[in-house]
Design a protein around this motif. Structure first.
Motif, PDB file in Angstrom:
ATOM      1  N   LEU A  14      34.121 -26.099 -21.912  1.00 46.54           N
ATOM      2  CA  LEU A  14      32.865 -25.521 -22.385  1.00 46.54           C
ATOM      3  C   LEU A  14      32.768 -24.068 -21.931  1.00 46.54           C
ATOM      4  O   LEU A  14      33.283 -23.707 -20.873  1.00 46.54           O
ATOM      5  CB  LEU A  14      31.671 -26.315 -21.841  1.00 46.54           C
ATOM      6  N   PRO A  15      32.086 -23.224 -22.698  1.00 49.37           N
ATOM      7  CA  PRO A  15      31.949 -21.823 -22.286  1.00 49.37           C
ATOM      8  C   PRO A  15      31.087 -21.686 -21.036  1.00 49.37           C
ATOM      9  O   PRO A  15      30.320 -22.580 -20.680  1.00 49.37           O
ATOM     10  CB  PRO A  15      31.281 -21.157 -23.488  1.00 49.37           C
ATOM     11  N   ASP A  16      31.212 -20.543 -20.385  1.00 50.04           N
ATOM     12  CA  ASP A  16      30.369 -20.216 -19.246  1.00 50.04           C
ATOM     13  C   ASP A  16      28.908 -20.269 -19.694  1.00 50.04           C
ATOM     14  O   ASP A  16      28.552 -19.724 -20.745  1.00 50.04           O
ATOM     15  CB  ASP A  16      30.735 -18.816 -18.757  1.00 50.04           C
ATOM     16  N   ALA A  17      28.064 -20.924 -18.911  1.00 52.06           N
ATOM     17  CA  ALA A  17      26.667 -21.116 -19.295  1.00 52.06           C
ATOM     18  C   ALA A  17      25.938 -19.792 -19.511  1.00 52.06           C
ATOM     19  O   ALA A  17      25.204 -19.635 -20.488  1.00 52.06           O
ATOM     20  CB  ALA A  17      25.938 -21.963 -18.258  1.00 52.06           C
ATOM     21  N   ALA A  18      26.139 -18.819 -18.631  1.00 49.85           N
ATOM     22  CA  ALA A  18      25.456 -17.523 -18.782  1.00 49.85           C
ATOM     23  C   ALA A  18      25.901 -16.825 -20.061  1.00 49.85           C
ATOM     24  O   ALA A  18      25.074 -16.265 -20.789  1.00 49.85           O
ATOM     25  CB  ALA A  18      25.721 -16.652 -17.568  1.00 49.85           C
ATOM     26  N   ALA A  19      27.190 -16.872 -20.361  1.00 50.60           N
ATOM     27  CA  ALA A  19      27.704 -16.231 -21.573  1.00 50.60           C
ATOM     28  C   ALA A  19      27.195 -16.940 -22.832  1.00 50.60           C
ATOM     29  O   ALA A  19      26.924 -16.300 -23.845  1.00 50.60           O
ATOM     30  CB  ALA A  19      29.226 -16.214 -21.561  1.00 50.60           C
ATOM     31  N   TYR A  20      27.060 -18.259 -22.763  1.00 53.02           N
ATOM     32  CA  TYR A  20      26.590 -19.010 -23.923  1.00 53.02           C
ATOM     33  C   TYR A  20      25.093 -18.805 -24.166  1.00 53.02           C
ATOM     34  O   TYR A  20      24.667 -18.481 -25.266  1.00 53.02           O
ATOM     35  CB  TYR A  20      26.894 -20.511 -23.768  1.00 53.02           C
ATOM     36  N   TYR A  21      24.288 -19.013 -23.135  1.00 47.58           N
ATOM     37  CA  TYR A  21      22.837 -18.968 -23.314  1.00 47.58           C
ATOM     38  C   TYR A  21      22.292 -17.547 -23.449  1.00 47.58           C
ATOM     39  O   TYR A  21      21.273 -17.343 -24.091  1.00 47.58           O
ATOM     40  CB  TYR A  21      22.123 -19.681 -22.164  1.00 47.58           C
ATOM     41  N   GLY A  22      22.937 -16.577 -22.830  1.00 44.98           N
ATOM     42  CA  GLY A  22      22.443 -15.204 -22.840  1.00 44.98           C
ATOM     43  C   GLY A  22      22.018 -14.697 -24.210  1.00 44.98           C
ATOM     44  O   GLY A  22      20.886 -14.239 -24.384  1.00 44.98           O
ATOM     45  N   PRO A  23      22.875 -14.797 -25.230  1.00 47.22           N
ATOM     46  CA  PRO A  23      22.479 -14.298 -26.550  1.00 47.22           C
ATOM     47  C   PRO A  23      21.572 -15.258 -27.338  1.00 47.22           C
ATOM     48  O   PRO A  23      21.049 -14.898 -28.380  1.00 47.22           O
ATOM     49  CB  PRO A  23      23.801 -14.103 -27.280  1.00 47.22           C
ATOM     50  N   ARG A  24      21.364 -16.455 -26.850  1.00 52.25           N
ATOM     51  CA  ARG A  24      20.597 -17.462 -27.589  1.00 52.25           C
ATOM     52  C   ARG A  24      19.186 -17.692 -27.053  1.00 52.25           C
ATOM     53  O   ARG A  24      18.379 -18.332 -27.707  1.00 52.25           O
ATOM     54  CB  ARG A  24      21.368 -18.778 -27.593  1.00 52.25           C
ATOM     55  N   VAL A  25      18.924 -17.206 -25.827  1.00 53.14           N
ATOM     56  CA  VAL A  25      17.615 -17.394 -25.204  1.00 53.14           C
ATOM     57  C   VAL A  25      17.028 -16.017 -24.906  1.00 53.14           C
ATOM     58  O   VAL A  25      17.538 -15.292 -24.047  1.00 53.14           O
ATOM     59  CB  VAL A  25      17.723 -18.230 -23.910  1.00 53.14           C
ATOM     60  N   ALA A  26      15.973 -15.670 -25.630  1.00 51.49           N
ATOM     61  CA  ALA A  26      15.344 -14.360 -25.462  1.00 51.49           C
ATOM     62  C   ALA A  26      14.792 -14.204 -24.053  1.00 51.49           C
ATOM     63  O   ALA A  26      14.248 -15.145 -23.481  1.00 51.49           O
ATOM     64  CB  ALA A  26      14.232 -14.176 -26.483  1.00 51.49           C
ATOM     65  N   LYS A  27      14.945 -13.018 -23.523  1.00 53.84           N
ATOM     66  CA  LYS A  27      14.413 -12.639 -22.213  1.00 53.84           C
ATOM     67  C   LYS A  27      14.901 -13.537 -21.081  1.00 53.84           C
ATOM     68  O   LYS A  27      14.177 -13.795 -20.119  1.00 53.84           O
ATOM     69  CB  LYS A  27      12.890 -12.586 -22.239  1.00 53.84           C
ATOM     70  N   LEU A  28      16.142 -14.016 -21.199  1.00 52.29           N
ATOM     71  CA  LEU A  28      16.695 -14.865 -20.146  1.00 52.29           C
ATOM     72  C   LEU A  28      16.922 -14.016 -18.901  1.00 52.29           C
ATOM     73  O   LEU A  28      17.653 -13.028 -18.923  1.00 52.29           O
ATOM     74  CB  LEU A  28      18.009 -15.503 -20.588  1.00 52.29           C
ATOM     75  N   GLY A  29      16.266 -14.402 -17.822  1.00 56.38           N
ATOM     76  CA  GLY A  29      16.342 -13.652 -16.577  1.00 56.38           C
ATOM     77  C   GLY A  29      17.571 -14.006 -15.758  1.00 56.38           C
ATOM     78  O   GLY A  29      18.423 -14.786 -16.173  1.00 56.38           O
ATOM     79  N   GLN A  30      17.613 -13.444 -14.580  1.00 52.93           N
ATOM     80  CA  GLN A  30      18.689 -13.725 -13.637  1.00 52.93           C
ATOM     81  C   GLN A  30      18.422 -15.069 -12.958  1.00 52.93           C
ATOM     82  O   GLN A  30      17.267 -15.442 -12.761  1.00 52.93           O
ATOM     83  CB  GLN A  30      18.760 -12.617 -12.583  1.00 52.93           C
ATOM     84  N   PRO A  31      19.484 -15.780 -12.597  1.00 54.06           N
ATOM     85  CA  PRO A  31      19.280 -17.056 -11.922  1.00 54.06           C
ATOM     86  C   PRO A  31      18.645 -16.890 -10.540  1.00 54.06           C
ATOM     87  O   PRO A  31      18.916 -15.917  -9.845  1.00 54.06           O
ATOM     88  CB  PRO A  31      20.684 -17.647 -11.804  1.00 54.06           C
ATOM     89  N   ASN A  32      17.801 -17.852 -10.204  1.00 56.27           N
ATOM     90  CA  ASN A  32      17.178 -17.862  -8.870  1.00 56.27           C
ATOM     91  C   ASN A  32      18.139 -18.497  -7.870  1.00 56.27           C
ATOM     92  O   ASN A  32      19.286 -18.785  -8.212  1.00 56.27           O
ATOM     93  CB  ASN A  32      15.821 -18.582  -8.915  1.00 56.27           C
TER      94      ASN A  32
END
Length: 97
Positions: A14-32
């Motif tokens: 599976l792709p890296d979660a940050a790389a996958y979700y980044g372009p698909r979830v608007a205003k995705l912040g940095q992980p806590n």
């Protein structure tokens, strides 16, 4: 629909979660500190971030805190694209077996 089996190691591919979700979830912040990042849910008209995704997890577990659901990266991709499980996995891992 191609009925070929998906590879046994598909979870590892599976792709890296940050790389996958980044372009698909608007205003995705940095992980806590727990590895979760928050953004706008793509499944409803979201004006305040209500979508959390665990970017430190290989499966990219997500949850909408406004009630749209929860799941892993494959379930998210299925819901976003309308693909069935096998087609979603194939697309996520690059279509190869």
């Amino acid at each position: 629909m191609n009925s070929a089996r998906i590879p046994n190691n598909w979870r590892d591919r599976l792709p890296d979660a940050a790389a996958y979700y980044g372009p698909r979830v608007a205003k995705l912040g940095q992980p806590n500190g727990s590895g979760y990042a928050v953004g706008l849910c793509p499944f409803h008209d979201d004006h305040n971030p209500s979508f959390g995704v665990k970017l430190s997890s290989g499966r990219g577990h997500w949850r909408c805190y406004s009630g749209c659901g929860k799941g892993d990266m494959v379930e998210f991709h299925q819901r976003l694209t309308g693909l069935d499980f096998r087609a979603a996995v194939r697309e996520l891992i690059g279509g190869g077996a």
